[in-house]
Design an enzyme around this catalytic site. Structure first.
Site, mmCIF file in Angstrom:
data_model
loop_
_atom_site.group_PDB
_atom_site.id
_atom_site.type_symbol
_atom_site.label_atom_id
_atom_site.label_comp_id
_atom_site.label_asym_id
_atom_site.label_seq_id
_atom_site.Cartn_x
_atom_site.Cartn_y
_atom_site.Cartn_z
ATOM 1 N N GLU A 49 -50.059 15.932 47.588
ATOM 2 C CA GLU A 49 -49.708 17.171 48.216
ATOM 3 C C GLU A 49 -48.641 17.843 47.300
ATOM 4 O O GLU A 49 -48.979 19.152 47.058
ATOM 5 C CB GLU A 49 -48.901 16.897 49.603
ATOM 6 C CG GLU A 49 -49.749 16.331 50.624
ATOM 7 C CD GLU A 49 -51.034 17.232 50.986
ATOM 8 O OE1 GLU A 49 -51.007 18.418 50.677
ATOM 9 O OE2 GLU A 49 -52.136 16.731 51.601
ATOM 10 N N CYS A 201 -65.739 28.220 54.587
ATOM 11 C CA CYS A 201 -64.940 29.595 54.604
ATOM 12 C C CYS A 201 -64.381 29.767 53.266
ATOM 13 O O CYS A 201 -62.906 29.870 53.438
ATOM 14 C CB CYS A 201 -64.242 29.475 55.961
ATOM 15 S SG CYS A 201 -63.851 30.942 56.727
ATOM 16 N N CYS A 208 -71.317 30.986 57.223
ATOM 17 C CA CYS A 208 -71.105 30.668 58.665
ATOM 18 C C CYS A 208 -72.164 30.205 59.368
ATOM 19 O O CYS A 208 -71.850 29.484 60.600
ATOM 20 C CB CYS A 208 -71.060 32.419 59.387
ATOM 21 S SG CYS A 208 -69.746 33.234 58.561
ATOM 22 N N CYS A 211 -71.061 26.673 59.934
ATOM 23 C CA CYS A 211 -69.762 26.441 60.264
ATOM 24 C C CYS A 211 -69.446 25.939 61.487
ATOM 25 O O CYS A 211 -70.033 26.515 62.594
ATOM 26 C CB CYS A 211 -69.054 27.713 60.258
ATOM 27 S SG CYS A 211 -67.107 27.564 60.465
#
Length: 350
Positions: A49, A201, A208, A211
């Site tokens: 991270e 996205c 889309c 999605c």
DNA sequence: AATTCGGGGGT
DNA sequence: ACCCCAGAATT
């Protein structure tokens, strides 16, 4: 007046998509293994991270493998000298991350007996761990039901809610809307939403039709979802100019020195340079020599463009203080940021 | 709230 | 060229 209408997110659909399409990453436990009770190593999740802060997965991979090979546990990293960590971080950028990473490892060992805190609140009190990273570790490792909001989620949610102001003006509302939808599988959900942002996205392309957030995405209902998020105006990038001096001794060793511990490229290694200013100063060599000009190196930082004139000369080895002479074969292992590797290459020393 | 922090990959 | 990236710390 609220900036968004926080209609629900279909978390079950997102998780079902993730179960089939999760990216395979070195620091990740697959959703199948997670379901079997395998939990991620907080050390590896934390390390990944921090490396991934403002940095792409592609750029991080080899650094992550190298770090975990050199330092498999938080104890190993805490015991390493800072300059070894900076050498390994060289090229990845945002070097305060490396200094904070080392400080955090020491804090975890000294204050927590080598065990990472198990809550986002506890994690956020550690160096280099802010709102995003604390939430990500707590969710991924411990399934804390907390909103994990990164740049991907900013974009996904701005489209989903058709947010018509810049994200920074609606950060709290986006976080609250997301928080209201975090399911029990909080870690998989966080990673699912980030994978969705990275693969479906995406910034320039929104796929889309495949999605899992359809048909509830307001950005898709009316027109082009890639119109969101709306961007704030950005000013020009200023230019700074200076000279860089590559010095070799009779044996071909290169003169290097350390930069100040804080600020730009803090704690990293450099070749001497002039001040960096708007106007190029007249060249003032550090010592007398047979100086040759090697043209210019251009380097783009986030907030300015740097143009350095590159000079080189053989000089006496005893005329300089503060730094050290590095054999050419040792340059690869020095804590040299990309900028100075470009300077050395321009002078013919790569 | 705004600025300071790198560097590379995608378009 | 420009945008963006699993942001944090400082001012």
């Amino acid at each position: 007046m609220p900036l968004i209408d926080p209609h629900p997110i279909n978390a079950a659909a997102v998780l079902a998509w993730y179960d089939r399409h999760a990216r395979d990453l070195p620091w990740r436990v697959s959703p199948a293994d997670r379901a079997k009770g395998v939990s991620p190593d907080p050390y590896r999740v934390w390390l990944s991270e921090v490396m991934l802060q403002q940095t792409t997965v592609a750029a991080v991979q080899k650094y992550f493998l190298r770090f975990t090979q050199l330092w498999p546990t938080v104890f190993d990293l805490a015991a390493a000298p800072l300059d070894a960590v900076l050498r390994e971080w060289a090229g990845l950028g945002y070097y305060a991350r490396a200094r904070n990473l080392h400080a955090c490892a020491i804090a975890v060992v000294e204050r927590h007996s080598g065990i990472f805190p198990k809550t986002s609140e506890g994690l956020q009190s550690l160096p280099g761990i802010g709102a995003y990273t604390s939430a990500a570790i707590a969710a991924i490792c411990f399934d804390e039901r907390i909103a994990v909001l990164d740049g991907n989620l900013d974009r996904v949610l701005a489209r989903y809610y058709r947010l018509d102001v810049p994200v920074r003006d609606a950060k709290d509302e986006l976080r609250a809307a997301l928080q209201a939808n975090v399911p029990g599988r909080a870690g998989d959900f966080a990673q699912a939403m980030m994978d969705l942002g990275a693969t479906i996205c995406a910034p320039r392309v929104a796929s889309c039709l495949i999605c899992p957030l359809q048909p509830d995405c307001l950005g898709t209902r009316t027109g082009d979802p890639t119109m969101f998020p709306v961007k704030p105006e950005r000013g020009e990038r200023p230019v700074r100019r200076g000279h860089a001096f590559v010095m070799t001794d009779a044996g071909g060793d290169v003169y290097l020195q350390s930069r100040p511990g804080k600020g730009l490229l803090g704690g990293m290694t450099e070749v001497p340079t002039s001040e960096w200013a708007t106007d190029l100063s007249e060249v003032a060599y550090p010592v007398a020599g047979n100086w040759r000009h090697h043209g210019q190196v251009v380097h783009i930082f986030t907030h300015f463009r740097l143009e350095l004139e590159v000079w080189s000369s053989e000089v006496p080895a005893d005329g300089l203080a503060n730094g050290w002479w590095s054999p050419r074969s040792a340059l690869k292992g020095e804590a040299l940021p990309t900028l100075f590797r470009k300077v050395l290459a321009q002078a013919g020393l790569d």
